[in-house]
Scaffold this active site. Structure first.
Site, PDB file in Angstrom:
ATOM      1  N   LYS A   1       0.834  -1.213   0.000  1.00  0.00           N
ATOM      2  CA  LYS A   1       0.000   0.000   0.000  1.00  0.00           C
ATOM      3  C   LYS A   1       0.867   1.261   0.000  1.00  0.00           C
ATOM      4  O   LYS A   1       0.527   2.258  -0.637  1.00  0.00           O
ATOM      5  CB  LYS A   1      -0.924   0.008   1.242  1.00  0.00           C
TER       6      LYS A   1
ATOM      7  N   LYS B   1      -2.260 -11.685  -9.236  1.00  0.00           N
ATOM      8  CA  LYS B   1      -3.611 -12.146  -8.898  1.00  0.00           C
ATOM      9  C   LYS B   1      -4.691 -11.240  -9.490  1.00  0.00           C
ATOM     10  O   LYS B   1      -4.421 -10.082  -9.817  1.00  0.00           O
ATOM     11  CB  LYS B   1      -3.767 -12.214  -7.382  1.00  0.00           C
TER      12      LYS B   1
ATOM     13  N   LYS C   1      -8.644  -5.660  -8.158  1.00  0.00           N
ATOM     14  CA  LYS C   1      -9.022  -4.329  -8.657  1.00  0.00           C
ATOM     15  C   LYS C   1      -7.812  -3.428  -8.788  1.00  0.00           C
ATOM     16  O   LYS C   1      -7.735  -2.618  -9.700  1.00  0.00           O
ATOM     17  CB  LYS C   1      -9.962  -3.691  -7.637  1.00  0.00           C
TER      18      LYS C   1
HETATM   19  P1  TYM Z   1     -10.264  -8.531   0.266  1.00  0.00           P
HETATM   20  O1  TYM Z   1     -11.484  -7.696   0.416  1.00  0.00           O
HETATM   21  O2  TYM Z   1      -9.106  -7.964  -0.470  1.00  0.00           O
HETATM   22  O3  TYM Z   1     -10.637  -9.884  -0.412  1.00  0.00           O
HETATM   23  C1  TYM Z   1     -11.708 -10.657   0.087  1.00  0.00           C
HETATM   24  C2  TYM Z   1     -11.400 -12.125   0.004  1.00  0.00           C
HETATM   25  O4  TYM Z   1     -11.160 -12.502  -1.349  1.00  0.00           O
HETATM   26  C3  TYM Z   1      -9.907 -13.155  -1.437  1.00  0.00           C
HETATM   27  N1  TYM Z   1      -9.286 -12.816  -2.729  1.00  0.00           N
HETATM   28  C4  TYM Z   1      -8.681 -13.717  -3.518  1.00  0.00           C
HETATM   29  N2  TYM Z   1      -8.506 -15.030  -3.374  1.00  0.00           N
HETATM   30  C5  TYM Z   1      -7.875 -15.667  -4.367  1.00  0.00           C
HETATM   31  N3  TYM Z   1      -7.424 -15.050  -5.497  1.00  0.00           N
HETATM   32  C6  TYM Z   1      -7.598 -13.732  -5.681  1.00  0.00           C
HETATM   33  N4  TYM Z   1      -7.172 -13.152  -6.792  1.00  0.00           N
HETATM   34  C7  TYM Z   1      -8.248 -12.997  -4.660  1.00  0.00           C
HETATM   35  N5  TYM Z   1      -8.574 -11.696  -4.510  1.00  0.00           N
HETATM   36  C8  TYM Z   1      -9.215 -11.603  -3.318  1.00  0.00           C
HETATM   37  C9  TYM Z   1      -9.070 -12.619  -0.283  1.00  0.00           C
HETATM   38  O5  TYM Z   1      -8.037 -13.512   0.047  1.00  0.00           O
HETATM   39  C10 TYM Z   1     -10.127 -12.503   0.779  1.00  0.00           C
HETATM   40  O6  TYM Z   1     -10.331 -13.737   1.413  1.00  0.00           O
HETATM   41  N6  TYM Z   1      -8.293  -8.077   4.763  1.00  0.00           N
HETATM   42  C11 TYM Z   1      -9.335  -8.744   4.013  1.00  0.00           C
HETATM   43  C12 TYM Z   1     -10.733  -8.513   4.535  1.00  0.00           C
HETATM   44  C13 TYM Z   1     -10.886  -8.804   5.974  1.00  0.00           C
HETATM   45  C14 TYM Z   1     -10.963 -10.085   6.576  1.00  0.00           C
HETATM   46  C15 TYM Z   1     -11.093  -9.834   7.958  1.00  0.00           C
HETATM   47  C16 TYM Z   1     -10.921 -11.389   6.075  1.00  0.00           C
HETATM   48  C17 TYM Z   1     -10.976  -7.872   6.953  1.00  0.00           C
HETATM   49  N7  TYM Z   1     -11.112  -8.498   8.148  1.00  0.00           N
HETATM   50  C18 TYM Z   1     -11.200 -10.894   8.875  1.00  0.00           C
HETATM   51  C19 TYM Z   1     -11.026 -12.432   7.000  1.00  0.00           C
HETATM   52  C20 TYM Z   1     -11.164 -12.192   8.370  1.00  0.00           C
HETATM   53  C21 TYM Z   1      -9.267  -8.230   2.604  1.00  0.00           C
HETATM   54  O7  TYM Z   1      -8.853  -7.120   2.357  1.00  0.00           O
HETATM   55  O8  TYM Z   1      -9.813  -9.045   1.680  1.00  0.00           O
END
Ligand code: TYM
Length: 332
Positions: A112, A195, A198
């Site tokens: 970030k 991956k 966005k």
């Molecule tokens: P976020 O919002 O970026 O993504 C949400 C979920 O989607 C999965 N993901 C992917 N998995 C495989 N391949 C990809 N290309 C891909 N892009 C996204 C992410 O691994 C995630 O599981 N920090 C987290 C959100 C969060 C969270 C939590 C998750 C906040 N608090 C507590 C679990 C428990 C996040 O930014 O995910």
């Protein structure tokens, strides 16, 4: 007693296939066997300063798409993070025992810092403690997430264990990343590198709500190369990524067919990408229909959000009451 599961997604717009295969498909499967809490991480999304208008729209998208993917609000607790202020309270306590050095070493923080050098706020630095609070507030032991979240789970264990040591108890259990397959999933994007995300550009992502025309267009622009140079060669990343996507959405014999063409140097990328687009359209079809059906149903969405908030707060309040006692807050 069923084990507790927590997971969430940051609302930044529509969900893509990475979110689906990394996380949501596991939510749907887990909900019948575990005590599940699935939330919309709107507090986390504030690190990137969405406008008030966008924020609400994004939260609504995720709520609709959770339901459209098959999360049943009577089986799982679906809630919006900001509806549960106890999470923010636990975040504060955990921050007292989270150290600058370790937070600065977080991979997602370093990413970030590179991506948004003009907005390196304290929320970004302490993102892992907020995520730990999300998980520990329900004392979860399993967290269905994609591969990119693995380091955050390590932080969660570190902060939970540190709290336990500091207050001389074993209050918080250890939580581990979970996926039904052997490994955590990383769904590749269409841009030839890394991956699906966005932040790699809209063209990298196929959204669950994308129309057939949009999917065809995105696939036609997906990055390829000049074709294989020798038989059975190792595929370069952009090509391997498209094959990985085909493995996820297409029937096994379709994948085998194109593997064979590639290995014999007879593949035509135009046909390959067209087939992949059609298989994605078939995969997305039923979800897209349900998204359309649910998105106008404000009464139902309100009911789901209210019911979820109530159930999540009940669990969160209990944890906060116990945590306050462990820390030593006492009423007179
Ligand atoms: P976020 O919002 O970026 O993504 C949400 C979920 O989607 C999965 N993901 C992917 N998995 C495989 N391949 C990809 N290309 C891909 N892009 C996204 C992410 O691994 C995630 O599981 N920090 C987290 C959100 C969060 C969270 C939590 C998750 C906040 N608090 C507590 C679990 C428990 C996040 O930014 O995910």
């Amino acid at each position: 007693m069923k084990e507790t599961v927590v997971s969430g997604i940051r609302p930044t717009g529509q969900l893509h296939l990475g979110n689906y295969f990394g996380a949501v498909t596991n939510f749907v499967k887990m909900q019948y066997d575990y005590n599940c809490f699935f939330f919309i991480a709107d507090l986390h999304s504030l690190t990137t300063h969405p406008t008030p208008q966008d924020l609400h729209g994004y939260v609504r998208h995720v709520l609709v798409e959770y339901l459209a993917c098959g999360i049943n609000p009577d089986e799982s607790t679906i809630y919006i993070q900001s509806d549960v202020p106890e999470v923010a309270e636990l975040y504060l306590y955990l921050n007292m025992n989270a150290y600058m050095g370790e937070l600065e070493r977080s991979t997602s923080f370093k990413d970030k810092v590179r991506a948004q050098p003009d907005n390196i706020n304290a929320g970004l630095l302490t993102y892992p403690t907020l995520m730990a609070a999300d998980i520990l507030i329900h004392k979860a032991v399993k967290v269905p997430v994609g591969k990119d979240q693995e380091q955050h789970l390590e932080f969660t264990r570190t902060f939970g264990n540190r709290f336990n040591r500091l207050y001389n108890n074993d209050y918080f259990p250890e939580a581990f990343a979970f996926n039904y397959s052997d490994n955590l999933v990383k769904v590749p994007g269409l841009d030839g590198k890394g991956k699906m995300s966005k932040s790699n550009g809209e063209g990298s992502c196929i959204y669950l709500a994308d129309s057939p025309e949009v999917i065809r267009k995105k696939l036609s622009r997906a990055v390829t190369d000049g074709g294989p140079l020798t038989e059975n060669q190792v595929k370069p990343e952009p090509i391997q990524n498209l094959f990985d996507l085909m493995k996820i959405v297409s029937p096994a014999d379709t994948l085998a067919h194109f593997e064979e063409l590639y290995n014999k140097m007879a593949i035509r990328y135009g046909d390959f990408k067209k087939q992949l687009a059609e298989d994605m359209i078939v995969f997305n079809g039923p979800i897209r229909e349900r998204i359309e059906g649910l998105s106008g149903d404000s009464d139902y969405l309100r009911k789901v959000a209210e019911q979820g908030a109530e159930k999540a707060r009940e669990s969160a309040r209990k944890t906060i009451r116990e945590v306050r006692a462990l820390i030593g807050f006492k009423s007179f």
